[in-house]
Design a protein around this motif. Structure first.
Motif, PDB file in Angstrom:
ATOM      1  N   SER A 135       0.802  -1.121   0.007  1.00 60.05           N
ATOM      2  CA  SER A 135      -0.041   0.002   0.194  1.00 60.05           C
ATOM      3  C   SER A 135       0.875   1.208   0.136  1.00 60.05           C
ATOM      4  O   SER A 135       0.741   2.362  -0.629  1.00 60.05           O
ATOM      5  N   PHE A 138       2.220   1.763  -3.262  1.00 58.43           N
ATOM      6  CA  PHE A 138       1.238   2.685  -4.244  1.00 58.43           C
ATOM      7  C   PHE A 138       1.050   4.025  -4.056  1.00 58.43           C
ATOM      8  O   PHE A 138       0.894   4.701  -4.975  1.00 58.43           O
ATOM      9  N   HIS A 145       0.361   1.502  -8.671  1.00 62.83           N
ATOM     10  CA  HIS A 145      -1.020   1.315  -8.255  1.00 62.83           C
ATOM     11  C   HIS A 145      -1.859   1.113  -9.571  1.00 62.83           C
ATOM     12  O   HIS A 145      -2.824   0.269  -9.648  1.00 62.83           O
TER      13      HIS A 145
END
Length: 193
Positions: A135, A138, A145
């Motif tokens: 995450s 990203f 992403h």
């Protein structure tokens, strides 16, 4: 890997007699013979029902929806407990230990289930649990992403699991570094590149 079932059987000399017998039993059931993933697979109306496999210590059948088969004697094996949901194997270490009536029973059940449209429900569309490290990557790289989101849910789960399953932080970091260019190339973790 062979391009025909005959090639597959001839390359597995250790199990050749047993593989030939399995092939006869399956063909007698009326299933259509093909090669997928380099191994014999038998289908009904283009749906995979059963395949033949040969491994180092055993040979046998794998039933694509084997989890639905009635198996009071616990003859069927799940090759990867906790991962494999539908597939079950029927294993042998010699032609002599093959129980033809048991094989025919499992084949009949698998064919009937396929005709009835019964399949193990595998949620292939569920969203993957994204590890925090991925995450964060990203957030730092929007192209990463976007490319990740363009992948199939199965490929997304492969990447997420690849990071999540590492035990050490340095292994997670090394894996993340490895997968970034693969994701950016629009490929799955296990694609040939």
């Amino acid at each position: 890997m062979g391009k025909t079932v005959d090639d597959f059987i001839s390359k597995n000399k250790k199990w050749q007699a047993g593989l030939e017998e399995l092939r006869k039993l399956i063909l007698a059931s009326g299933l259509e013979e093909t090669i997928k993933w380099g191994q014999p697979v038998y289908t009904l109306e283009d749906k995979n029902v059963v395949g033949i496999g040969a491994f180092k210590s055993y040979f046998g059948l794998w039933f694509f929806n084997g989890a639905l088969l009635n198996d009071p004697g616990n003859h069927l094996h799940n090759a990867q407990e906790g991962k494999t949901k539908a597939l079950r194997q029927l294993r042998f270490q010699s032609k002599e230990e093959m129980d033809k009536s048991l094989i025919k029973d499992f084949l009949e059940q698998a064919i009937t289930n396929q005709k009835d449209g019964k399949e193990v429900d595998i949620d292939t569309k569920r969203e993957p649990e994204i590890p925090e490290m991925l995450s964060e990557a990203f957030e730092e790289n929007t192209e990463l992403h976007q490319q990740f989101k363009a992948l199939t849910p199965g490929r997304q789960r492969e990447y997420a699991g690849y990071i999540r399953e590492a035990k050490k932080q340095e292994t997670k970091e090394r894996r993340l570094k490895k997968i970034i260019p693969i994701i950016l190339a629009g490929k799955g973790l296990n694609d040939r590149y």
